[in-house]
Scaffold this motif. Structure first.
Motif, PDB file in Angstrom:
ATOM      1  N   VAL A 218      33.641  32.379  37.426  1.00  0.00           N
ATOM      2  CA  VAL A 218      33.427  31.583  38.641  1.00  0.00           C
ATOM      3  C   VAL A 218      32.760  30.256  38.301  1.00  0.00           C
ATOM      4  N   GLY A 219      31.796  30.303  37.387  1.00  0.00           N
ATOM      5  CA  GLY A 219      31.052  29.094  37.067  1.00  0.00           C
ATOM      6  C   GLY A 219      31.887  27.993  36.453  1.00  0.00           C
ATOM      7  N   VAL A 220      32.821  28.343  35.564  1.00  0.00           N
ATOM      8  CA  VAL A 220      33.633  27.303  34.929  1.00  0.00           C
ATOM      9  C   VAL A 220      34.525  26.604  35.957  1.00  0.00           C
ATOM     10  N   ALA A 221      35.007  27.344  36.957  1.00  0.00           N
ATOM     11  CA  ALA A 221      35.824  26.716  37.994  1.00  0.00           C
ATOM     12  C   ALA A 221      34.995  25.741  38.821  1.00  0.00           C
ATOM     13  N   LEU A 222      33.754  26.122  39.147  1.00  0.00           N
ATOM     14  CA  LEU A 222      32.895  25.228  39.928  1.00  0.00           C
ATOM     15  C   LEU A 222      32.458  24.025  39.106  1.00  0.00           C
TER      16      LEU A 222
ATOM     17  N   GLY B 250      25.624  22.729  44.209  1.00  0.00           N
ATOM     18  CA  GLY B 250      24.989  23.700  45.083  1.00  0.00           C
ATOM     19  C   GLY B 250      25.731  25.018  45.107  1.00  0.00           C
ATOM     20  N   ALA B 251      27.064  24.947  45.087  1.00  0.00           N
ATOM     21  CA  ALA B 251      27.864  26.174  45.053  1.00  0.00           C
ATOM     22  C   ALA B 251      27.604  26.961  43.782  1.00  0.00           C
TER      23      ALA B 251
ATOM     24  N   ALA C   5      38.968  34.327  27.452  1.00  0.00           N
ATOM     25  CA  ALA C   5      38.699  32.957  27.020  1.00  0.00           C
ATOM     26  C   ALA C   5      39.748  31.995  27.573  1.00  0.00           C
ATOM     27  N   SER C   6      41.017  32.391  27.514  1.00  0.00           N
ATOM     28  CA  SER C   6      42.066  31.520  28.048  1.00  0.00           C
ATOM     29  C   SER C   6      41.964  31.416  29.562  1.00  0.00           C
ATOM     30  N   LEU C   7      41.562  32.512  30.227  1.00  0.00           N
ATOM     31  CA  LEU C   7      41.380  32.464  31.676  1.00  0.00           C
ATOM     32  C   LEU C   7      40.277  31.478  32.044  1.00  0.00           C
ATOM     33  N   CYS C   8      39.173  31.505  31.339  1.00  0.00           N
ATOM     34  CA  CYS C   8      38.082  30.569  31.635  1.00  0.00           C
ATOM     35  C   CYS C   8      38.506  29.122  31.380  1.00  0.00           C
TER      36      CYS C   8
ATOM     37  N   PRO D 117      28.719  41.475  34.869  1.00  0.00           N
ATOM     38  CA  PRO D 117      28.312  40.338  35.707  1.00  0.00           C
ATOM     39  C   PRO D 117      28.335  39.007  34.971  1.00  0.00           C
ATOM     40  N   ALA D 118      27.988  39.017  33.691  1.00  0.00           N
ATOM     41  CA  ALA D 118      28.007  37.765  32.939  1.00  0.00           C
ATOM     42  C   ALA D 118      29.416  37.190  32.853  1.00  0.00           C
ATOM     43  N   VAL D 119      30.416  38.049  32.707  1.00  0.00           N
ATOM     44  CA  VAL D 119      31.802  37.583  32.639  1.00  0.00           C
ATOM     45  C   VAL D 119      32.242  37.060  34.005  1.00  0.00           C
TER      46      VAL D 119
END
Length: 599
Positions: A76-80, A484-485, A130-133, A69-71
């Motif tokens: 998701v978090g880095v995109a937002l 908010g997202a 890492a590269s994906l994030c 879940p952390a990954v």
């Protein structure tokens, strides 16, 4: 020669033409790409879990690879977070460097980052993730930049009667982007499953799965690339000058693209050029037949140069006292409503595992490709059954019911459906998740959101603010929404975990439980309803110049067609008039062709 008022009236009164629909498609393709890139990540994480987190020896509790879940939260978090930065950065740049130029940079970044998301420096787990994030963050920046620019371009092009429907139609392309991401994922997963011989669930995940998720991400560059070509084929759109530097604004309207002569008249102070630009596209408006070179030269001679040292009375900065007095209320209303909406919307959208789990076989009974296929299939069902219909209803009602009423109705319905899911969740829904009413109530929350606040929060910031702040203020509102997202997609994902540790999903910690999480989300929707009722103005059937009027009322009374301009916007109030334009400053309507304006 036509006056500035006549030029603006021509834009607001122009009948709907083929050109408007072409503009909707071009502007909407950016949002189509945005939703594809954001919503394809859920099935992709299933494949990544099978490839990089496969257990060394199957056990009774873990027979398949699951992404921690952390990954998932980090991806998701880095995109937002990138979307927050992109809204602020590209929104501000759009008001300074021009919509077209900045839009091109946003789309180019989107193409490059979508392609790069499928690559990694090496194939080890840490390096690949890492590269994906990193590239998902850059992709988020590009996605965030698309929001203020798409909305601003469409609002400045449309006439006031159908402006809401046009912007809503642009935003509805998000629904088709979700559907496209599901379709592409299902097609890729089915093709790879067939190519690898339909492996048994407990067989080792084939190496082809490491290629499949990369293909899904990289295909997102295709619509962005096509959109980049279309956008670069258009001339500069409404990019207002900075009030302190008085930089020149270039705005051209021709049949190869769309933009607005509204700002050629208001900001560049070139009414002659604005009139000719309108005539190239809105061919049914007779505005240029009487303009002569002598009149054009006379107008230019009467236009004083911009002062170099002392700013005009209407020149004030963002967040200055004058700005906050005139537009602070509207900015708070737009940002707060968007923030409150995205908490429940993204908490239910990006993570649907607890919803679709009872409807599909468990992961231990399907292989990697089949699991990703099932996740995408569920997303497609929700998109077709609720998301896209909600957008369509919004397009139909937005210019009939009004933005404010539709936003309040959407928040109220979302709260009602969330409470209906929350109230009997522990006593009934937990053991009856396959009940048809459960999925109906879940789908209706998306329908209500897209019918109301998910659409109106995109429209209102593009209508309420002055030209030179419009893109920036929309970016600020969108950035608040993405914050908010972030809370909804990550915070409530963890908070919704069961209080009983035995029922918690692998990798999570006990939370407050699904019932209490749904109750809190319903309460947030009621708070959004209150904010809308107290602070949000009505902009239906009002021109952009009325909405940004100096009196600061901005249509809070919701008077629609009966609204009369009491004060002109600051850009219009300072425009010099030539002798010819002063003689013919009124607007006359032809009794034979009511939509034509005679000179």
């Amino acid at each position: 020669m036509p006056s500035p008022i006549r030029v603006l009236t021509a834009l607001d009164q122009a009948r709907t033409q083929y050109y408007h629909f072409k503009a909707i498609v071009i502007a909407g393709m950016g949002l189509f790409t945005d939703s594809y890139d954001l919503f394809c990540i859920a099935p992709v994480m299933k494949l990544i879990g099978r490839v990089y987190y496969a257990p060394s020896t199957p056990t009774s509790t873990s027979t398949t690879g699951v992404t921690p879940p952390a990954v998932v939260s980090a991806t998701v978090g880095v995109a937002l977070l990138g979307a927050v930065a992109g809204n602020l950065l590209f929104g501000a740049m759009g008001d300074r460097a021009g919509r077209r130029r900045v839009y091109g940079a946003s789309l180019l970044l989107m193409v490059c980052s979508a392609l790069a998301s499928g690559f990694s420096v090496c194939r080890t787990r840490g390096c690949a993730l890492a590269s994906l994030c990193l590239f998902r963050f850059l992709l988020g920046v590009a996605i965030g930049g698309d929001y203020p620019l798409s909305a601003t371009i469409m609002s400045e092009f449309a006439n006031r009667r159908t402006r809401g429907a046009f912007i809503a139609a642009v935003f509805s392309m998000q629904g088709f982007g979700i559907l496209a991401s599901s379709a592409v994922t299902m097609a890729v997963a089915a093709a790879f499953d067939r190519y690898t011989g339909r492996r048994a669930p407990l067989d080792a995940t084939p190496e082809a799965a490491d290629l499949a998720w990369r293909v899904i991400l990289m295909i997102g560059a295709v619509p962005a690339g096509v959109t980049f070509y279309w956008r670069m084929a258009m001339p500069e759109t409404a990019s207002p000058t900075h009030p302190m530097t008085q930089k020149r604004l270039t705005v051209v309207l021709d049949t190869s693209s769309f933009n607005l002569s509204r700002f050629t008249a208001l900001v560049e102070h070139d009414v002659v050029k604005a009139t000719k630009d309108i005539g190239r596209v809105l061919t049914d408006l007779d505005l240029i037949s009487s303009i002569t070179e002598e009149e054009a030269a006379a107008f230019r001679r009467t236009t004083p140069p911009a002062p170099s040292s002392s700013p005009s009375s209407s020149s004030y900065g963002l967040f200055s006292r004058r700005f906050l007095r005139r537009h602070g209320r509207d900015l708070f209303a737009c940002a707060a409503a968007w923030f409150l909406l995205d908490i429940p919307y993204y908490s239910s959208t990006l993570f649907q595992s607890q919803i679709y789990r009872p409807w599909f076989p468990p992961a231990s009974r399907v292989n990697a490709f089949q699991e990703a296929f099932n996740v995408a299939k569920f997303q497609a069902i929700i998109a077709v059954a609720s998301t896209i219909p909600g957008y369509f209803v919004a397009v139909v009602l937005i210019d009939r019911v009004g933005r404010r009423r539709l936003q309040m109705a959407g928040f109220l319905l979302m709260a009602a459906f969330l409470f209906a899911l929350a109230g009997p969740y522990d006593r009934y829904w937990r053991g009856h998740a396959t009940d048809a009413w459960y999925i109906v109530l879940y789908a209706l929350t998306f329908f209500s959101a897209n019918l109301g606040p998910n659409t109106t929060t995109f429209i209102l910031p593009a209508e309420l603010f002055p030209a030179r702040f419009r893109s920036t203020c929309h970016g600020i509102s969108g950035a608040a929404g993405k914050l908010g997202a972030l809370i909804g997609a990550i915070g409530f994902l963890w908070a919704s975990q069961d209080r009983d540790k035995r029922e918690v999903l692998a990798g999570y910690e006990p939370g407050i439980g699904m019932m209490y999480a749904l109750i809190i989300l319903g309460g947030i929707c009621l708070l959004g309803l209150a904010v809308t009722y107290l602070f949000t103005p009505e902009t239906m059937r009002r021109s952009l110049e009325e909405n940004e009027s100096e009196d600061g009322q901005s249509g809070h009374g919701g008077q629609g067609d009966n609204v009369v301009i009491q004060r002109f916007p600051e850009e219009l109030a300072e425009l010099p008039k030539s002798p010819a334009s002063m003689v013919s400053s009124h607007v006359s309507t032809s009794p034979i062709h009511p939509h034509r304006f005679s000179v």
